[in-house]
Scaffold this motif. Structure first.
Motif, PDB file in Angstrom:
ATOM      1  N   ARG A  88      12.045  41.512  19.365  1.00 49.64           N
ATOM      2  CA  ARG A  88      12.940  40.767  20.241  1.00 49.64           C
ATOM      3  C   ARG A  88      12.215  39.661  20.999  1.00 49.64           C
ATOM      4  N   ASP A  89      10.906  39.571  20.850  1.00 47.69           N
ATOM      5  CA  ASP A  89      10.131  38.668  21.686  1.00 47.69           C
ATOM      6  C   ASP A  89       9.994  37.292  21.024  1.00 47.69           C
ATOM      7  N   ILE A  90       9.023  37.100  20.153  1.00 48.89           N
ATOM      8  CA  ILE A  90       8.761  35.780  19.575  1.00 48.89           C
ATOM      9  C   ILE A  90       8.885  35.816  18.057  1.00 48.89           C
ATOM     10  N   LEU A  91       9.604  34.843  17.532  1.00 41.75           N
ATOM     11  CA  LEU A  91       9.729  34.617  16.093  1.00 41.75           C
ATOM     12  C   LEU A  91       9.018  33.316  15.763  1.00 41.75           C
ATOM     13  N   ILE A  92       8.049  33.367  14.855  1.00 39.47           N
ATOM     14  CA  ILE A  92       7.448  32.154  14.308  1.00 39.47           C
ATOM     15  C   ILE A  92       8.053  31.972  12.932  1.00 39.47           C
ATOM     16  N   ASN A  93       8.808  30.896  12.771  1.00 41.09           N
ATOM     17  CA  ASN A  93       9.505  30.660  11.518  1.00 41.09           C
ATOM     18  C   ASN A  93       8.705  29.708  10.635  1.00 41.09           C
ATOM     19  N   LEU A  94       8.199  30.228   9.519  1.00 35.18           N
ATOM     20  CA  LEU A  94       7.495  29.415   8.532  1.00 35.18           C
ATOM     21  C   LEU A  94       8.370  29.191   7.295  1.00 35.18           C
ATOM     22  N   HIS A  95       9.617  29.541   7.405  1.00 36.38           N
ATOM     23  CA  HIS A  95      10.594  29.368   6.322  1.00 36.38           C
ATOM     24  C   HIS A  95      11.250  28.002   6.468  1.00 36.38           C
ATOM     25  N   THR A  96      11.807  27.500   5.369  1.00 42.05           N
ATOM     26  CA  THR A  96      12.490  26.202   5.428  1.00 42.05           C
ATOM     27  C   THR A  96      13.884  26.311   6.029  1.00 42.05           C
ATOM     28  N   ASP A  97      14.411  27.521   6.149  1.00 38.52           N
ATOM     29  CA  ASP A  97      15.733  27.749   6.734  1.00 38.52           C
ATOM     30  C   ASP A  97      15.600  28.521   8.042  1.00 38.52           C
ATOM     31  N   ILE A  98      16.624  28.445   8.848  1.00 37.09           N
ATOM     32  CA  ILE A  98      16.681  29.255  10.059  1.00 37.09           C
ATOM     33  C   ILE A  98      17.052  30.675   9.645  1.00 37.09           C
ATOM     34  N   PRO A  99      16.271  31.663  10.041  1.00 34.34           N
ATOM     35  CA  PRO A  99      16.629  33.038   9.703  1.00 34.34           C
ATOM     36  C   PRO A  99      17.944  33.438  10.370  1.00 34.34           C
TER      37      PRO A  99
END
Length: 146
Positions: A88-99
């Motif tokens: 629930r804290d931090i998401l680092i998104n390395l994907h090309t789409d929004i999860p």
């Protein structure tokens, strides 16, 4: 509703992006955050997993691939095809789409390489976040110290 941070990196190199992710993960871990890193695919997840073990000789970042490893899980998890249940804290998104699960986090971090396709994809995610009326901060980096 998460706060969104875009980091615009000066380098086009995908490896430099992962190295910056390692540096950022270390900083966030030292601040006692729990972190979920969402990668594009299994190959990237394994690459980041290996990099976190070896990126600096004097650094230890307790992590594993999501769904593997000890119980309780370490504070840093790497995934690519799962919806993290307890993060629930931090998401680092390395994907090309929004999860699809981004809204369960307090903060989402996007790392954008200085490369045309990556920038276009980042702009699209920026518009999507803005359409959700989320608070967005942009950090344009001139150099990366690793």
């Amino acid at each position: 509703m998460p706060k969104i941070d875009f980091y615009i990196l000066p380098d086009a190199d995908a490896n430099a992006r992962l190295l910056f992710a390692c540096r950022l993960i270390e900083k966030l871990y030292k601040q006692k955050h729990t972190i979920y890193i969402h990668t594009e695919n299994q190959t990237m997840a394994h690459e980041l997993d290996e990099m976190l073990w070896t990126w600096r000789d004097d650094s230890f970042l307790p992590h594993n691939l999501y769904g593997e490893g000890p119980n309780p899980a370490p504070p840093i998890q790497i995934g690519f095809d799962a919806i993290p249940e307890k993060h629930r804290d931090i998401l680092i998104n390395l994907h090309t789409d929004i999860p699809t699960f981004h809204s369960q986090f307090a903060r989402v971090i996007e790392l954008i390489r200085n490369e045309t396709t990556a920038q276009e994809s980042g702009r699209e995610r920026y518009r999507d976040y803005r359409a959700q009326q989320l608070t967005i901060n942009t950090h344009k980096l001139q150099t990366i110290e690793i």
